[in-house]
Design a protein around this motif. Structure first.
Motif, PDB file in Angstrom:
ATOM      1  N   SER A  80       4.098  -8.582  -0.781  1.00 53.81           N
ATOM      2  CA  SER A  80       3.990  -7.309  -0.061  1.00 53.81           C
ATOM      3  C   SER A  80       4.053  -7.524   1.441  1.00 53.81           C
ATOM      4  O   SER A  80       3.501  -8.493   1.958  1.00 53.81           O
ATOM      5  CB  SER A  80       2.669  -6.623  -0.405  1.00 53.81           C
ATOM      6  OG  SER A  80       2.549  -5.386   0.266  1.00 53.81           O
ATOM      7  N   ASP A  81       4.715  -6.593   2.110  1.00 56.10           N
ATOM      8  CA  ASP A  81       4.645  -6.553   3.566  1.00 56.10           C
ATOM      9  C   ASP A  81       3.254  -6.088   3.964  1.00 56.10           C
ATOM     10  O   ASP A  81       2.608  -5.313   3.245  1.00 56.10           O
ATOM     11  CB  ASP A  81       5.653  -5.559   4.150  1.00 56.10           C
ATOM     12  CG  ASP A  81       7.056  -6.118   4.249  1.00 56.10           C
ATOM     13  OD1 ASP A  81       7.310  -7.244   3.781  1.00 56.10           O
ATOM     14  OD2 ASP A  81       7.923  -5.395   4.786  1.00 56.10           O
ATOM     15  N   GLU A  82       2.802  -6.551   5.112  1.00 56.89           N
ATOM     16  CA  GLU A  82       1.600  -6.016   5.730  1.00 56.89           C
ATOM     17  C   GLU A  82       2.049  -4.816   6.563  1.00 56.89           C
ATOM     18  O   GLU A  82       2.917  -4.960   7.417  1.00 56.89           O
ATOM     19  CB  GLU A  82       0.954  -7.047   6.638  1.00 56.89           C
ATOM     20  CG  GLU A  82       0.414  -8.247   5.907  1.00 56.89           C
ATOM     21  CD  GLU A  82      -0.168  -9.275   6.859  1.00 56.89           C
ATOM     22  OE1 GLU A  82      -1.400  -9.417   6.860  1.00 56.89           O
ATOM     23  OE2 GLU A  82       0.608  -9.906   7.587  1.00 56.89           O
ATOM     24  N   VAL A  83       1.486  -3.661   6.307  1.00 54.43           N
ATOM     25  CA  VAL A  83       1.915  -2.462   7.042  1.00 54.43           C
ATOM     26  C   VAL A  83       0.800  -1.885   7.904  1.00 54.43           C
ATOM     27  O   VAL A  83       0.995  -0.868   8.552  1.00 54.43           O
ATOM     28  CB  VAL A  83       2.473  -1.374   6.089  1.00 54.43           C
ATOM     29  CG1 VAL A  83       3.694  -1.888   5.338  1.00 54.43           C
ATOM     30  CG2 VAL A  83       1.412  -0.881   5.131  1.00 54.43           C
ATOM     31  N   GLY A  84      -0.352  -2.513   7.928  1.00 52.58           N
ATOM     32  CA  GLY A  84      -1.499  -1.976   8.644  1.00 52.58           C
ATOM     33  C   GLY A  84      -1.591  -2.365  10.101  1.00 52.58           C
ATOM     34  O   GLY A  84      -2.534  -1.978  10.783  1.00 52.58           O
ATOM     35  N   ASN A  85      -0.646  -3.139  10.587  1.00 52.36           N
ATOM     36  CA  ASN A  85      -0.677  -3.546  11.985  1.00 52.36           C
ATOM     37  C   ASN A  85       0.239  -2.635  12.806  1.00 52.36           C
ATOM     38  O   ASN A  85       1.138  -2.021  12.288  1.00 52.36           O
ATOM     39  CB  ASN A  85      -0.200  -4.999  12.125  1.00 52.36           C
ATOM     40  CG  ASN A  85      -1.066  -5.958  11.342  1.00 52.36           C
ATOM     41  OD1 ASN A  85      -2.264  -5.762  11.234  1.00 52.36           O
ATOM     42  ND2 ASN A  85      -0.466  -6.977  10.773  1.00 52.36           N
ATOM     43  N   ASP A  94       2.349   8.993   5.836  1.00 58.11           N
ATOM     44  CA  ASP A  94       2.499   7.591   6.229  1.00 58.11           C
ATOM     45  C   ASP A  94       1.156   6.936   6.536  1.00 58.11           C
ATOM     46  O   ASP A  94       0.948   5.760   6.227  1.00 58.11           O
ATOM     47  CB  ASP A  94       3.444   7.469   7.421  1.00 58.11           C
ATOM     48  CG  ASP A  94       4.876   7.813   7.050  1.00 58.11           C
ATOM     49  OD1 ASP A  94       5.261   7.634   5.877  1.00 58.11           O
ATOM     50  OD2 ASP A  94       5.611   8.277   7.943  1.00 58.11           O
ATOM     51  N   ARG A  95       0.233   7.697   7.107  1.00 57.09           N
ATOM     52  CA  ARG A  95      -1.115   7.159   7.358  1.00 57.09           C
ATOM     53  C   ARG A  95      -1.849   6.941   6.037  1.00 57.09           C
ATOM     54  O   ARG A  95      -2.517   5.923   5.839  1.00 57.09           O
ATOM     55  CB  ARG A  95      -1.904   8.098   8.280  1.00 57.09           C
ATOM     56  CG  ARG A  95      -1.418   8.122   9.711  1.00 57.09           C
ATOM     57  CD  ARG A  95      -2.367   8.867  10.630  1.00 57.09           C
ATOM     58  NE  ARG A  95      -2.640  10.228  10.235  1.00 57.09           N
ATOM     59  CZ  ARG A  95      -1.915  11.298  10.589  1.00 57.09           C
ATOM     60  NH1 ARG A  95      -0.856  11.150  11.357  1.00 57.09           N
ATOM     61  NH2 ARG A  95      -2.262  12.499  10.189  1.00 57.09           N
ATOM     62  N   GLU A  96      -1.723   7.902   5.125  1.00 59.96           N
ATOM     63  CA  GLU A  96      -2.367   7.783   3.815  1.00 59.96           C
ATOM     64  C   GLU A  96      -1.793   6.595   3.043  1.00 59.96           C
ATOM     65  O   GLU A  96      -2.541   5.818   2.437  1.00 59.96           O
ATOM     66  CB  GLU A  96      -2.169   9.062   3.005  1.00 59.96           C
ATOM     67  CG  GLU A  96      -2.776   8.999   1.624  1.00 59.96           C
ATOM     68  CD  GLU A  96      -2.466  10.217   0.769  1.00 59.96           C
ATOM     69  OE1 GLU A  96      -2.748  10.154  -0.431  1.00 59.96           O
ATOM     70  OE2 GLU A  96      -1.938  11.218   1.292  1.00 59.96           O
ATOM     71  N   TYR A  97      -0.467   6.427   3.093  1.00 62.54           N
ATOM     72  CA  TYR A  97       0.189   5.299   2.422  1.00 62.54           C
ATOM     73  C   TYR A  97      -0.321   3.969   2.979  1.00 62.54           C
ATOM     74  O   TYR A  97      -0.671   3.066   2.231  1.00 62.54           O
ATOM     75  CB  TYR A  97       1.713   5.421   2.587  1.00 62.54           C
ATOM     76  CG  TYR A  97       2.466   4.122   2.493  1.00 62.54           C
ATOM     77  CD1 TYR A  97       2.535   3.418   1.288  1.00 62.54           C
ATOM     78  CD2 TYR A  97       3.103   3.592   3.599  1.00 62.54           C
ATOM     79  CE1 TYR A  97       3.226   2.221   1.210  1.00 62.54           C
ATOM     80  CE2 TYR A  97       3.805   2.397   3.517  1.00 62.54           C
ATOM     81  CZ  TYR A  97       3.863   1.717   2.324  1.00 62.54           C
ATOM     82  OH  TYR A  97       4.541   0.540   2.248  1.00 62.54           O
ATOM     83  N   ARG A  98      -0.373   3.862   4.274  1.00 56.90           N
ATOM     84  CA  ARG A  98      -0.829   2.634   4.925  1.00 56.90           C
ATOM     85  C   ARG A  98      -2.267   2.312   4.508  1.00 56.90           C
ATOM     86  O   ARG A  98      -2.597   1.174   4.177  1.00 56.90           O
ATOM     87  CB  ARG A  98      -0.715   2.813   6.436  1.00 56.90           C
ATOM     88  CG  ARG A  98      -1.025   1.590   7.228  1.00 56.90           C
ATOM     89  CD  ARG A  98      -0.602   1.783   8.653  1.00 56.90           C
ATOM     90  NE  ARG A  98      -1.747   2.008   9.508  1.00 56.90           N
ATOM     91  CZ  ARG A  98      -1.759   1.704  10.798  1.00 56.90           C
ATOM     92  NH1 ARG A  98      -0.687   1.235  11.383  1.00 56.90           N
ATOM     93  NH2 ARG A  98      -2.834   1.900  11.511  1.00 56.90           N
ATOM     94  N   ARG A 100      -3.901   3.418   1.781  1.00 56.13           N
ATOM     95  CA  ARG A 100      -3.987   3.149   0.342  1.00 56.13           C
ATOM     96  C   ARG A 100      -3.454   1.759   0.007  1.00 56.13           C
ATOM     97  O   ARG A 100      -4.044   1.042  -0.794  1.00 56.13           O
ATOM     98  CB  ARG A 100      -3.219   4.220  -0.421  1.00 56.13           C
ATOM     99  CG  ARG A 100      -3.400   4.178  -1.912  1.00 56.13           C
ATOM    100  CD  ARG A 100      -3.977   5.464  -2.426  1.00 56.13           C
ATOM    101  NE  ARG A 100      -4.096   5.481  -3.846  1.00 56.13           N
ATOM    102  CZ  ARG A 100      -3.488   6.358  -4.633  1.00 56.13           C
ATOM    103  NH1 ARG A 100      -2.732   7.289  -4.111  1.00 56.13           N
ATOM    104  NH2 ARG A 100      -3.660   6.319  -5.931  1.00 56.13           N
ATOM    105  N   LEU A 101      -2.325   1.391   0.621  1.00 60.12           N
ATOM    106  CA  LEU A 101      -1.788   0.057   0.391  1.00 60.12           C
ATOM    107  C   LEU A 101      -2.790  -0.996   0.839  1.00 60.12           C
ATOM    108  O   LEU A 101      -3.020  -1.978   0.130  1.00 60.12           O
ATOM    109  CB  LEU A 101      -0.454  -0.137   1.120  1.00 60.12           C
ATOM    110  CG  LEU A 101       0.132  -1.549   1.037  1.00 60.12           C
ATOM    111  CD1 LEU A 101       0.430  -1.946  -0.405  1.00 60.12           C
ATOM    112  CD2 LEU A 101       1.382  -1.654   1.897  1.00 60.12           C
TER     113      LEU A 101
END
Length: 127
Positions: A80-85, A94-98, A100-101
Motif C-alpha cells: 500500500s501507498d502511504e497517503v497520510g502525509n 478524500d479526507r475520509e478515505y485517507r 480510513r486507510l
C-alpha cells in the motif's frame, strides 16, 4: 501476512517480487481474491490503497471483506501507498478515505508478521 508500505513510485512491488522470489502472476492489482487459491501461490495484493478507495466509493463493507480475505489467505503480502502525509485534501471524501486507510493499515500492521517501508527500492523493517 506481511505489510509493505511506502510512497508513490518507490519500488514496492519490485522489492516484494525480488525479496519473496515471486512471479508477476502472484500479483492481484487493486483487488483481492474472492476465494482461496488452491495452487499454493502466495498472494500479493498490490495497490491495496486503491482497492480501499474503490470499495469506499461503491459502498463496500471493507473490514468484513478484508477479514474474510485474511482468513482465506493468511500468508498474503499487502502493498500500500502511504497517503497520510502531505497536504490535507480539500474534498470530504478524500479526507475520509485517507483516515480510513490509515486506520486499516494500523490494524493490518498490528496483525502482520512483518511490516516494511520501502524507499527508493530499499526495504526498511519496521516490525
Amino acid at each position: 501476512m506481511d505489510l509493505i508500505i511506502g510512497g508513490y513510485a518507490q519500488g514496492k512491488l519490485n522489492y516484494v517480487l525480488g525479496k519473496y522470489h515471486l512471479e508477476q502472476s502472484a500479483v492481484w492489482d487493486k483487488t483481492i481474491p474472492k476465494e482461496e487459491l488452491r495452487d499454493g501461490t502466495r498472494v500479493v495484493v498490490n495497490r491495496f490503497h486503491e482497492w480501499i478507495k474503490e470499495r469506499m466509493q461503491n459502498g463496500g463493507v471493507l473490514e468484513e471483506e478484508l477479514s474474510g480475505f485474511l482468513d482465506r489467505c493468511p500468508d498474503c503480502i499487502i502493498i500500500s501507498d502511504e497517503v497520510g502525509n502531505g497536504i490535507v485534501p480539500l474534498e470530504a471524501f478524500d479526507r475520509e478515505y485517507r483516515e480510513r486507510l490509515g486506520k486499516i493499515l494500523i490494524m493490518l500492521a498490528g496483525r502482520a508478521k512483518e511490516v516494511e517501508r520501502v524507499v527508493c527500492g530499499i526495504g526498511q523493517k519496521i516490525k
